[in-house]
Design a protein around this motif. Structure first.
Motif, PDB file in Angstrom:
ATOM      1  N   VAL A 174      -3.069 -10.198 -18.074  1.00 26.91           N
ATOM      2  CA  VAL A 174      -1.644  -9.877 -17.882  1.00 26.91           C
ATOM      3  C   VAL A 174      -1.346  -8.400 -18.134  1.00 26.91           C
ATOM      4  O   VAL A 174      -0.356  -7.868 -17.625  1.00 26.91           O
ATOM      5  CB  VAL A 174      -0.755 -10.756 -18.781  1.00 26.91           C
ATOM      6  N   SER A 175      -2.205  -7.723 -18.889  1.00 32.87           N
ATOM      7  CA  SER A 175      -1.985  -6.290 -19.139  1.00 32.87           C
ATOM      8  C   SER A 175      -2.117  -5.465 -17.866  1.00 32.87           C
ATOM      9  O   SER A 175      -1.704  -4.297 -17.827  1.00 32.87           O
ATOM     10  CB  SER A 175      -2.964  -5.777 -20.208  1.00 32.87           C
ATOM     11  N   ASN A 176      -2.681  -6.059 -16.814  1.00 31.17           N
ATOM     12  CA  ASN A 176      -2.826  -5.341 -15.542  1.00 31.17           C
ATOM     13  C   ASN A 176      -1.516  -5.219 -14.773  1.00 31.17           C
ATOM     14  O   ASN A 176      -1.460  -4.496 -13.770  1.00 31.17           O
ATOM     15  CB  ASN A 176      -3.865  -6.047 -14.656  1.00 31.17           C
ATOM     16  N   LEU A 177      -0.483  -5.895 -15.216  1.00 30.03           N
ATOM     17  CA  LEU A 177       0.807  -5.815 -14.527  1.00 30.03           C
ATOM     18  C   LEU A 177       1.311  -4.376 -14.442  1.00 30.03           C
ATOM     19  O   LEU A 177       1.986  -4.008 -13.484  1.00 30.03           O
ATOM     20  CB  LEU A 177       1.844  -6.689 -15.240  1.00 30.03           C
ATOM     21  N   ILE A 178       0.961  -3.559 -15.433  1.00 29.73           N
ATOM     22  CA  ILE A 178       1.414  -2.161 -15.416  1.00 29.73           C
ATOM     23  C   ILE A 178       0.764  -1.377 -14.283  1.00 29.73           C
ATOM     24  O   ILE A 178       1.292  -0.354 -13.832  1.00 29.73           O
ATOM     25  CB  ILE A 178       1.125  -1.480 -16.777  1.00 29.73           C
ATOM     26  N   MET A 179      -0.381  -1.849 -13.802  1.00 27.02           N
ATOM     27  CA  MET A 179      -1.056  -1.191 -12.679  1.00 27.02           C
ATOM     28  C   MET A 179      -0.674  -1.799 -11.338  1.00 27.02           C
ATOM     29  O   MET A 179      -1.078  -1.287 -10.297  1.00 27.02           O
ATOM     30  CB  MET A 179      -2.579  -1.257 -12.850  1.00 27.02           C
ATOM     31  N   ILE A 180       0.070  -2.892 -11.346  1.00 25.94           N
ATOM     32  CA  ILE A 180       0.409  -3.586 -10.112  1.00 25.94           C
ATOM     33  C   ILE A 180       1.844  -3.307  -9.673  1.00 25.94           C
ATOM     34  O   ILE A 180       2.084  -2.874  -8.540  1.00 25.94           O
ATOM     35  CB  ILE A 180       0.191  -5.106 -10.269  1.00 25.94           C
ATOM     36  N   ILE A 181       2.801  -3.516 -10.570  1.00 32.33           N
ATOM     37  CA  ILE A 181       4.206  -3.465 -10.178  1.00 32.33           C
ATOM     38  C   ILE A 181       4.754  -2.041 -10.031  1.00 32.33           C
ATOM     39  O   ILE A 181       5.276  -1.697  -8.951  1.00 32.33           O
ATOM     40  CB  ILE A 181       5.056  -4.291 -11.161  1.00 32.33           C
ATOM     41  N   PRO A 182       4.642  -1.164 -11.043  1.00 35.33           N
ATOM     42  CA  PRO A 182       5.222   0.183 -10.895  1.00 35.33           C
ATOM     43  C   PRO A 182       4.681   0.976  -9.699  1.00 35.33           C
ATOM     44  O   PRO A 182       5.471   1.619  -8.990  1.00 35.33           O
ATOM     45  CB  PRO A 182       4.889   0.865 -12.234  1.00 35.33           C
ATOM     46  N   PRO A 183       3.368   0.957  -9.430  1.00 36.54           N
ATOM     47  CA  PRO A 183       2.887   1.705  -8.254  1.00 36.54           C
ATOM     48  C   PRO A 183       3.445   1.183  -6.933  1.00 36.54           C
ATOM     49  O   PRO A 183       3.584   1.960  -5.984  1.00 36.54           O
ATOM     50  CB  PRO A 183       1.363   1.526  -8.327  1.00 36.54           C
ATOM     51  N   LEU A 184       3.762  -0.105  -6.868  1.00 32.42           N
ATOM     52  CA  LEU A 184       4.368  -0.636  -5.643  1.00 32.42           C
ATOM     53  C   LEU A 184       5.726   0.018  -5.391  1.00 32.42           C
ATOM     54  O   LEU A 184       6.051   0.407  -4.269  1.00 32.42           O
ATOM     55  CB  LEU A 184       4.531  -2.162  -5.744  1.00 32.42           C
ATOM     56  N   PHE A 185       6.514   0.159  -6.459  1.00 31.35           N
ATOM     57  CA  PHE A 185       7.794   0.847  -6.331  1.00 31.35           C
ATOM     58  C   PHE A 185       7.580   2.319  -5.975  1.00 31.35           C
ATOM     59  O   PHE A 185       8.353   2.894  -5.203  1.00 31.35           O
ATOM     60  CB  PHE A 185       8.592   0.718  -7.626  1.00 31.35           C
ATOM     61  N   LEU A 208      -3.891   2.202  -6.724  1.00 30.54           N
ATOM     62  CA  LEU A 208      -3.758   1.819  -8.134  1.00 30.54           C
ATOM     63  C   LEU A 208      -3.346   0.351  -8.240  1.00 30.54           C
ATOM     64  O   LEU A 208      -3.840  -0.375  -9.123  1.00 30.54           O
ATOM     65  CB  LEU A 208      -2.736   2.719  -8.819  1.00 30.54           C
ATOM     66  N   THR A 209      -2.477  -0.096  -7.347  1.00 31.48           N
ATOM     67  CA  THR A 209      -2.092  -1.505  -7.330  1.00 31.48           C
ATOM     68  C   THR A 209      -3.291  -2.400  -7.031  1.00 31.48           C
ATOM     69  O   THR A 209      -3.462  -3.452  -7.666  1.00 31.48           O
ATOM     70  CB  THR A 209      -0.989  -1.744  -6.279  1.00 31.48           C
ATOM     71  N   VAL A 210      -4.132  -1.986  -6.092  1.00 31.27           N
ATOM     72  CA  VAL A 210      -5.323  -2.769  -5.748  1.00 31.27           C
ATOM     73  C   VAL A 210      -6.267  -2.862  -6.945  1.00 31.27           C
ATOM     74  O   VAL A 210      -6.843  -3.926  -7.220  1.00 31.27           O
ATOM     75  CB  VAL A 210      -6.045  -2.153  -4.533  1.00 31.27           C
ATOM     76  N   VAL A 211      -6.421  -1.759  -7.683  1.00 35.91           N
ATOM     77  CA  VAL A 211      -7.253  -1.782  -8.891  1.00 35.91           C
ATOM     78  C   VAL A 211      -6.697  -2.805  -9.884  1.00 35.91           C
ATOM     79  O   VAL A 211      -7.444  -3.599 -10.465  1.00 35.91           O
ATOM     80  CB  VAL A 211      -7.323  -0.388  -9.543  1.00 35.91           C
ATOM     81  N   GLY A 212      -5.380  -2.782 -10.084  1.00 37.71           N
ATOM     82  CA  GLY A 212      -4.765  -3.726 -11.010  1.00 37.71           C
ATOM     83  C   GLY A 212      -4.946  -5.164 -10.575  1.00 37.71           C
ATOM     84  O   GLY A 212      -5.234  -6.048 -11.393  1.00 37.71           O
ATOM     85  N   MET A 213      -4.820  -5.428  -9.285  1.00 37.42           N
ATOM     86  CA  MET A 213      -5.000  -6.790  -8.773  1.00 37.42           C
ATOM     87  C   MET A 213      -6.456  -7.239  -8.907  1.00 37.42           C
ATOM     88  O   MET A 213      -6.735  -8.390  -9.268  1.00 37.42           O
ATOM     89  CB  MET A 213      -4.549  -6.849  -7.321  1.00 37.42           C
ATOM     90  N   GLY A 214      -7.383  -6.319  -8.631  1.00 40.95           N
ATOM     91  CA  GLY A 214      -8.798  -6.654  -8.784  1.00 40.95           C
ATOM     92  C   GLY A 214      -9.149  -6.937 -10.232  1.00 40.95           C
ATOM     93  O   GLY A 214      -9.897  -7.881 -10.535  1.00 40.95           O
ATOM     94  N   SER A 215      -8.618  -6.109 -11.142  1.00 42.18           N
ATOM     95  CA  SER A 215      -8.870  -6.313 -12.563  1.00 42.18           C
ATOM     96  C   SER A 215      -8.264  -7.631 -13.037  1.00 42.18           C
ATOM     97  O   SER A 215      -8.851  -8.338 -13.864  1.00 42.18           O
ATOM     98  CB  SER A 215      -8.294  -5.138 -13.363  1.00 42.18           C
ATOM     99  N   TRP A 216      -7.077  -7.956 -12.516  1.00 44.73           N
ATOM    100  CA  TRP A 216      -6.453  -9.242 -12.837  1.00 44.73           C
ATOM    101  C   TRP A 216      -7.397 -10.391 -12.461  1.00 44.73           C
ATOM    102  O   TRP A 216      -7.669 -11.285 -13.274  1.00 44.73           O
ATOM    103  CB  TRP A 216      -5.123  -9.371 -12.085  1.00 44.73           C
TER     104      TRP A 216
END
Length: 267
Positions: free
Chosen positions: A38-49, A70-78
């Motif tokens: 769940v800590s990957n949310l910071i790499m998923i949501i803000p970069p989308l905006f 950066l969003t893709v990295v967060g999703m992959g890490s998730w």
């Protein structure tokens, strides 16, 4: 790394070459490493905006690509930390290389004509990404990936220092904040790896809220996610200054930094 003996859950046995210090399936049967996930949310949501704002501002596609990478990295890490499967590990680690290559391209093209393309640099970075991908799929050695990733980060650090030293000294605050947050995350990543046994024993004796606070790999996600986001802002600020925009860093709800642009100055 995590000691042996972690329980199994929804995704079955671990097939990844890495298993981190968070206790597997300790929070829920459906997520292997809950806090690391769940800590990957910071790499998923803000970069989308950030990507949406870049489209609205008519910025060059490479900055939109930076946010989305950066969003893709967060999703992959998730996916990796949720399942601890080898295929998901690749979905985490390889995009780290690709996103850093995009960051490098942006940083070295800050002072070029608008919408110009450096085909030599582009070819070099694509070739580097292909070589790293092929070798890593062959050797499956995490240290190789970490060294290649470290080389790209070191390149970004040197370029950033050059910019804040010789070109735009007033950007030191943003540049060094990005770097400092990233390095703090790297420190906690190492502490989590080196002192895993001690951390696990400590968590058993402490209230749950204290145990959560010592999930240092999750903090690595949060801090490097924020540091990477700030690096994109730094790169974007540098680029828009060169293009004679009037960029300003604003804080949404007084917390989250974004860049707002004023129209081009008239010549």
């Amino acid at each position: 790394m995590a000691p042996a003996g972690d329980r199994e859950g929804y995704w079955g046995s671990t097939t990844s070459t890495l298993d981190w210090c968070e206790e597997n399936y300790a929070v829920t049967w459906y997520i292997a490493e809950f806090w690391n996930t769940v800590s990957n949310l910071i790499m998923i949501i803000p970069p989308l905006f950030g990507a949406v704002q870049s489209v609205r501002d008519g910025l060059e596609k490479r900055y939109i690509a930076s946010y989305l990478a950066l969003t893709v990295v967060g999703m992959g890490s998730w996916c990796f930390h949720m399942t601890l499967k080898y295929e998901m590990q690749l979905l985490d680690e390889l995009p780290m290389i690709y996103s850093c290559c995009i960051f490098v391209y942006c940083m070295f093209e800050c002072f070029k004509m608008k919408n110009s393309i450096n085909y030599h640099l582009l070819f070099t970075l694509v070739l580097f990404s292909l070589i790293v991908t092929i070798v890593y799929l062959k050797v499956k050695e995490p240290i190789f990936h970490q060294v290649m990733y470290g080389m790209l980060v070191f390149t970004l650090v040197l370029r950033s220092i050059y910019i804040v030293t010789w070109v735009y000294p007033w950007l030191r605050g943003l540049g060094y904040t990005s770097l400092g947050i990233f390095l703090l995350g790297f420190l906690l990543w190492n502490i989590d790896n080196i002192f895993c046994d001690s951390l696990r024993n400590f968590r058993k004796k402490m209230p749950p809220i204290i145990g959560v606070a010592t999930q240092f790999h999750a903090w690595w996600h949060i801090l490097t996610g924020l540091g990477s986001y700030l690096h994109i802002l730094f790169s974007l600020y540098t680029r828009t200054l060169y293009l004679r925009y009037r960029p300003k860093v604003k804080f949404l709800l007084g917390i989250w930094p974004v860049i707002l642009l004023e129209p081009l100055r008239k010549h």
